[in-house]
Design a protein around this motif. Structure first.
Motif, PDB file in Angstrom:
ATOM      1  N   PHE A  62       0.814  -1.213   0.000  1.00  0.00           N
ATOM      2  CA  PHE A  62       0.000   0.000   0.000  1.00  0.00           C
ATOM      3  C   PHE A  62       0.852   1.271   0.000  1.00  0.00           C
ATOM      4  N   GLY A  63       1.936   1.260  -0.781  1.00  0.00           N
ATOM      5  CA  GLY A  63       2.689   2.480  -1.004  1.00  0.00           C
ATOM      6  C   GLY A  63       4.035   2.579  -0.315  1.00  0.00           C
ATOM      7  N   ASN A  64       4.402   1.605   0.498  1.00  0.00           N
ATOM      8  CA  ASN A  64       5.682   1.633   1.191  1.00  0.00           C
ATOM      9  C   ASN A  64       5.964   0.230   1.734  1.00  0.00           C
ATOM     10  N   ARG A  65       7.076   0.069   2.462  1.00  0.00           N
ATOM     11  CA  ARG A  65       7.470  -1.251   2.967  1.00  0.00           C
ATOM     12  C   ARG A  65       7.471  -1.300   4.497  1.00  0.00           C
ATOM     13  N   ARG A  66       6.580  -0.539   5.101  1.00  0.00           N
ATOM     14  CA  ARG A  66       6.477  -0.574   6.558  1.00  0.00           C
ATOM     15  C   ARG A  66       6.127  -1.980   7.038  1.00  0.00           C
ATOM     16  N   THR A  67       6.585  -2.264   8.261  1.00  0.00           N
ATOM     17  CA  THR A  67       6.350  -3.595   8.808  1.00  0.00           C
ATOM     18  C   THR A  67       6.226  -3.523  10.325  1.00  0.00           C
ATOM     19  N   GLN A  68       5.568  -4.500  10.900  1.00  0.00           N
ATOM     20  CA  GLN A  68       5.449  -4.554  12.354  1.00  0.00           C
ATOM     21  C   GLN A  68       6.769  -5.015  12.945  1.00  0.00           C
ATOM     22  N   GLY A  69       7.158  -4.410  14.043  1.00  0.00           N
ATOM     23  CA  GLY A  69       8.404  -4.823  14.680  1.00  0.00           C
ATOM     24  C   GLY A  69       8.557  -4.191  16.047  1.00  0.00           C
ATOM     25  N   ASP A  70       9.710  -4.404  16.613  1.00  0.00           N
ATOM     26  CA  ASP A  70       9.985  -3.915  17.958  1.00  0.00           C
ATOM     27  C   ASP A  70      11.485  -3.765  18.091  1.00  0.00           C
ATOM     28  N   SER A  71      11.926  -3.495  19.293  1.00  0.00           N
ATOM     29  CA  SER A  71      13.349  -3.302  19.549  1.00  0.00           C
ATOM     30  C   SER A  71      13.688  -3.861  20.921  1.00  0.00           C
TER      31      SER A  71
END
Length: 441
Positions: free
Chosen positions: A309-318
């Protein structure tokens, strides 16, 4: 998946800090809270929640730390992942005699009542230990502050990524000259690749953990710029964008492009045994797939999540380092603790290379040595695309939102709920969580 506690009752912070203090001091003795050194070394008590392959890598780094700092007795304890770990951290901090330093997810910082149960880092002591505060991804670094104080120092970013079978991808024709996966734009373009992969495997195009649907949902929701905010016993969510993310799950399962039922183990096994050409799981599974490649052969690599949907964002954490509250810090212990944190970040190349997590300390991630790593360098850009979970106490790694939403999304993948029904149930579950009191508030 890890278990989490039943809905908390009304537990005041005063009750937590006084009524459980004695229990924390006694019950955690076996976890090193009252540990002492039999020598003249300075004792640093470290708690972590890393029991898998990345835990072994951390143990190796701890050995190296002790070799470099022979005057420090590092006493590390691994506790159960998720709720068991965070419960112990809270109990130890409430008595002021828990760990000196602990490994925690950045997404959980605010749920740990930082103004009461955590001690802040001083930027000067961080700089004196050789860490540059400007050398971290800005979005992750900002999440480590609460009310202007620094309560965590990030070690890495870990995220939902896209593994691919190179042999299958070669047959489809989606590898470039150096055998890395070509980027696609849009959900339809990626679905077409999955259809071709399914035709080759005879089963699925991609494998997913249908019990961990929150990760896929949050990735696709955030790719569409979806926001989720909480306050005053209510919350705001973009229903249209949430429905779009849920429809993506349903469409994928309905067409047989992914399993309708697969827990974490089966999800990975589908990729290993050739039942799927792709798998979307956390970057920490790199150790499993490397071991399988050495034993039986699996020509794989990894990329960031595809652009739906327009970018490569993803769920994550640190993973980060926190300082559980101390009634009084011994200056030597405090100094050694900060030196430990700095050592782990300066040496996080091995953490990233071995465990698959992307080091948060940019001098490591941007180094020529790290950029030459395969397949790590291919998805190193994930540090700019990681989307932490919503900012509320029941959210984050090992928290209630993951489980409650996951049970809804599991029914989407199994086609037991259509997207509209699932959205209505998701909103109901979130509202139930919003109505609960924060157990440490």
């Amino acid at each position: 998946m890890p278990n989490h506690p039943s809905p908390p009752g009304a537990l005041s912070r005063r009750t937590l800090l006084t009524g459980t203090a004695a229990a924390a001091g006694l019950g955690l003795t076996g976890c090193g809270s009252l540990a002492v050194s039999l020598s003249d070394k300075t004792v640093v008590k470290q708690w972590n929640l890393l029991a898998g392959a990345d835990g072994a890598i951390m143990t190796d780094l701890h050995t190296r730390f002790e070799d470099e700092y022979p005057d420090v007795d590092l006493q590390a304890t691994t506790l159960g992942w998720g709720t068991p770990f965070y419960t112990r951290v809270v109990m130890g901090a409430s008595g002021g005699n828990g760990a000196d330093v602990a490994t925690a997810h950045v997404s959980r910082i605010k749920s740990l009542a930082p103004d009461t149960l955590l001690d802040p880092f001083d930027l000067k002591e961080v700089e004196d230990a050789g860490l540059d505060p400007d050398a971290f991804p800005a979005e992750i670094w900002e999440k480590c502050f609460v009310d202007g104080d620094l309560y965590a120092i990030p070690l890495d970013t870990h995220a939902l990524v896209n593994y691919y079978n190179r042999e299958i991808c070669e047959q489809i024709g989606v590898l470039d000259a150096d055998r890395t996966l070509l980027e696609t734009q849009g959900r339809d373009a990626y679905f077409e690749i999955l259809r071709e992969a399914k035709a080759i495997t005879g089963q699925y195009g991609t494998s997913l953990d249908t019990f961990g649907g929150w990760r896929q949902f949050w990735a696709w929701y955030r790719q569409a710029d979806g926001e989720m905010s909480f306050g005053d016993g209510d919350y705001e969510m973009d229903d249209d964008k949430a429905l779009q993310a849920i429809e993506t799950m349903y469409m994928m399962a309905e067409e047989g492009l992914c399993p309708t039922f697969a827990d974490g183990a089966q999800c990975a096994a589908n990729f290993e045994n050739g039942a799927a050409g792709f798998v979307q799981v956390g970057n920490w599974e790199i150790t499993r797939f490397r071991a399988f490649n050495e034993a039986q052969g699996l020509d794989f690599s990894m990329a960031e999540m595809p652009d739906f949907f327009g970018n490569r964002r993803t769920q994550g954490d640190s993973h980060s380092f926190i300082l559980p509250h101390h009634n009084q810090w011994d200056p030597e212990v405090r100094k050694a603790t900060i030196e430990y944190v700095a050592f782990m970040l300066h040496n996080s190349f091995d953490w990233g290379a071995g465990a698959g997590h992307t080091p948060a300390y940019l001098p490591v991630t941007e180094s020529p040595e790290y950029q030459a790593l395969e397949p790590n360098a291919e998805y190193s850009g994930v540090v700019d695309n990681v989307q932490l979970d919503p900012d509320v106490w029941f959210s984050g790694s090992g928290a209630r939102l993951f489980d409650e939403s996951g049970s809804v999304f599991q029914q989407v993948y199994s086609l037991a709920l259509n997207p509209e029904e699932a959205l209505a149930l998701l909103k109901e579950r979130i509202q139930d969580l919003v109505s609960l009191p924060n157990p440490v508030d």
